[in-house]
Structure formats: C-alpha cells, structure tokens
Design a protein around this motif. Structure first.
Motif, short mmCIF file in Angstrom:
data_model
loop_
_atom_site.label_atom_id
_atom_site.label_comp_id
_atom_site.label_asym_id
_atom_site.label_seq_id
_atom_site.Cartn_x
_atom_site.Cartn_y
_atom_site.Cartn_z
N GLU A 33 -10.27 13.64 -59.90
CA GLU A 33 -9.42 13.93 -61.07
C GLU A 33 -8.77 14.66 -59.82
O GLU A 33 -9.02 15.74 -59.65
N ARG A 34 -7.32 14.99 -60.96
CA ARG A 34 -6.79 16.10 -60.77
C ARG A 34 -7.43 17.55 -60.43
O ARG A 34 -7.73 18.90 -59.56
N THR A 35 -8.41 18.04 -61.42
CA THR A 35 -9.22 19.17 -61.55
C THR A 35 -10.32 18.73 -60.15
O THR A 35 -10.73 19.89 -59.71
N GLU A 36 -10.74 18.15 -60.15
CA GLU A 36 -11.28 17.94 -58.80
C GLU A 36 -10.98 18.17 -57.58
O GLU A 36 -11.60 18.23 -56.20
N ILE A 37 -9.71 18.49 -57.10
CA ILE A 37 -9.17 18.33 -55.79
C ILE A 37 -9.20 19.82 -55.70
O ILE A 37 -9.16 20.71 -55.81
N ARG A 38 -9.73 20.02 -53.76
CA ARG A 38 -9.88 21.38 -53.82
C ARG A 38 -8.36 21.26 -53.03
O ARG A 38 -8.78 20.92 -51.70
N LEU A 39 -8.56 22.63 -52.64
CA LEU A 39 -7.04 22.79 -51.46
C LEU A 39 -8.27 23.25 -49.72
O LEU A 39 -7.44 22.57 -48.84
N ALA A 40 -9.67 23.38 -49.83
CA ALA A 40 -9.65 23.40 -48.05
C ALA A 40 -9.94 21.73 -47.99
O ALA A 40 -9.36 21.20 -47.07
N ALA A 41 -9.89 20.47 -48.89
CA ALA A 41 -10.13 19.58 -48.70
C ALA A 41 -8.59 18.69 -48.42
O ALA A 41 -8.83 18.06 -47.41
N VAL A 42 -8.00 19.02 -48.91
CA VAL A 42 -6.48 18.85 -48.96
C VAL A 42 -5.78 19.54 -47.18
O VAL A 42 -5.32 18.76 -46.56
N LEU A 72 1.75 9.19 -52.18
CA LEU A 72 1.27 10.67 -52.50
C LEU A 72 1.31 10.91 -53.69
O LEU A 72 1.85 10.75 -54.65
N ARG A 73 -0.24 11.05 -53.77
CA ARG A 73 -0.08 12.81 -55.22
C ARG A 73 0.56 13.10 -54.77
O ARG A 73 0.11 14.77 -55.59
N ARG A 74 2.11 14.19 -55.17
CA ARG A 74 3.08 14.64 -54.92
C ARG A 74 2.61 15.29 -56.02
O ARG A 74 2.09 17.15 -56.35
N ASP A 75 2.67 14.85 -57.45
CA ASP A 75 2.61 15.66 -58.46
C ASP A 75 1.55 16.13 -58.79
O ASP A 75 2.02 17.69 -59.16
N THR A 91 -16.24 11.70 -58.42
CA THR A 91 -14.74 10.91 -58.34
C THR A 91 -14.55 10.01 -59.46
O THR A 91 -15.51 9.67 -59.82
N ALA A 92 -13.82 9.49 -59.94
CA ALA A 92 -13.45 8.86 -61.39
C ALA A 92 -14.43 7.48 -60.99
O ALA A 92 -13.88 6.64 -59.47
N ALA A 93 -14.98 7.12 -61.38
CA ALA A 93 -15.56 5.57 -60.69
C ALA A 93 -14.71 4.31 -60.76
O ALA A 93 -14.09 4.56 -61.76
N PRO A 94 -14.86 3.70 -60.57
CA PRO A 94 -14.25 2.62 -60.00
C PRO A 94 -14.72 1.92 -61.59
O PRO A 94 -15.59 1.41 -60.96
N THR A 95 -13.85 1.18 -61.80
CA THR A 95 -13.75 -0.11 -62.97
C THR A 95 -14.33 -1.73 -62.46
O THR A 95 -14.72 -2.10 -63.14
N SER A 96 -13.83 -1.73 -60.87
CA SER A 96 -13.80 -3.14 -60.41
C SER A 96 -14.36 -3.11 -58.96
O SER A 96 -14.21 -1.64 -58.85
N SER A 97 -14.39 -3.89 -58.36
CA SER A 97 -15.21 -3.60 -56.83
C SER A 97 -13.61 -3.48 -56.25
O SER A 97 -13.74 -2.82 -55.03
N GLU A 144 -9.74 10.91 -50.79
CA GLU A 144 -10.79 11.33 -51.13
C GLU A 144 -10.14 12.95 -51.27
O GLU A 144 -11.55 13.74 -52.19
N ALA A 145 -9.41 13.32 -50.55
CA ALA A 145 -8.69 14.79 -50.88
C ALA A 145 -8.12 14.85 -51.80
O ALA A 145 -7.63 16.39 -52.22
N GLY A 146 -7.50 14.24 -52.42
CA GLY A 146 -6.03 13.70 -53.63
C GLY A 146 -5.26 14.19 -52.97
O GLY A 146 -4.54 14.04 -53.76
#
Length: 118
Positions: free
Chosen positions: A16-25, A88-91, A3-9, A71-73
């Motif tokens: 990332e978009r490329t890491e989103i999986r149908l099963a997780a969604v 919502l990450r609609r796009d 996952t994209a690493a947090p830059t602060s606490s 975490e599912a995106g």
C-alpha cells in the motif's frame, strides 16, 4: 511489511502507499537493470509488458528484478490476458518522496550520456 493480499492466484501483492519505504525504493533503483526498466517505463508513460524489456540477463533474473521493483512499490504489475503489464507508480512515489524519481531519472540520463549509452 504487509502487502495487499492477492484476490486471485493471478493477482500480485503490492505494498500500500503507506507501506512504501525510502530504503526499499532506493535499493530497487540501485541496480542498473532495474533502473533501466524504470527509465523505460518513465519514458513510455504507460504500461509495458514484461516481454517488452530485452534485458541482458536470464529470464529468472529478469523476474527477480521485476519482483524487487514491485515489492518496493516502484512499479505495479497486473495481468491483462496472458501478459503481465508493468506500470510505474509515479503518483505514489512523487507524493511520498517529492522530486526523488525525477532526480534519479535525470541523473541516470546524464550518466548514460557521459558513458556513451542511451
């Protein structure tokens, strides 16, 4: 899954978009409380704070549901001042899985009408 690493606490990790999986969604959308959150975000079309949602579960369970969605995106969470905002990450979802979100939301709306809910 990385996952994209947090830059602060206060930054929260998101896939990332490329890491989103149908099963997780699909898993994230399979829970009635999480589906309710997604329906409200889709209806509003903008960001809503966590405190906007009045789910009939404990605060810790609500936090868990938001984490599963993030975490599912399905959603993006960001702090604005002291409020944690949800969008919502609609796009991303529409690009990766065309028609999926609209189909799920339409089916949920039909079910709510059939069962006498909203």
């Amino acid at each position: 899954m990385t996952t994209a690493a947090p830059t602060s606490s206060r930054d929260l990790p998101h896939p990332e978009r490329t890491e989103i999986r149908l099963a997780a969604v699909l898993h994230a959308l399979s829970d009635p409380m999480r589906l309710l959150v997604v329906r409200e975000l889709a209806a509003d079309g903008d960001e809503l704070s966590c405190s906007h949602f009045d789910l009939p579960v404990t605060k810790s369970t609500t936090t868990h549901h938001f984490r599963v969605l993030r975490e599912a995106g399905v959603i993006r969470q960001i702090y604005r001042g002291t409020a944690k905002m949800n969008g919502l990450r609609r796009d991303d979802l529409d690009d990766l899985f065309p028609g999926l979100l609209d189909s799920v939301l339409a089916a949920a709306a039909r079910q709510a009408v059939r069962l006498g809910g909203s």
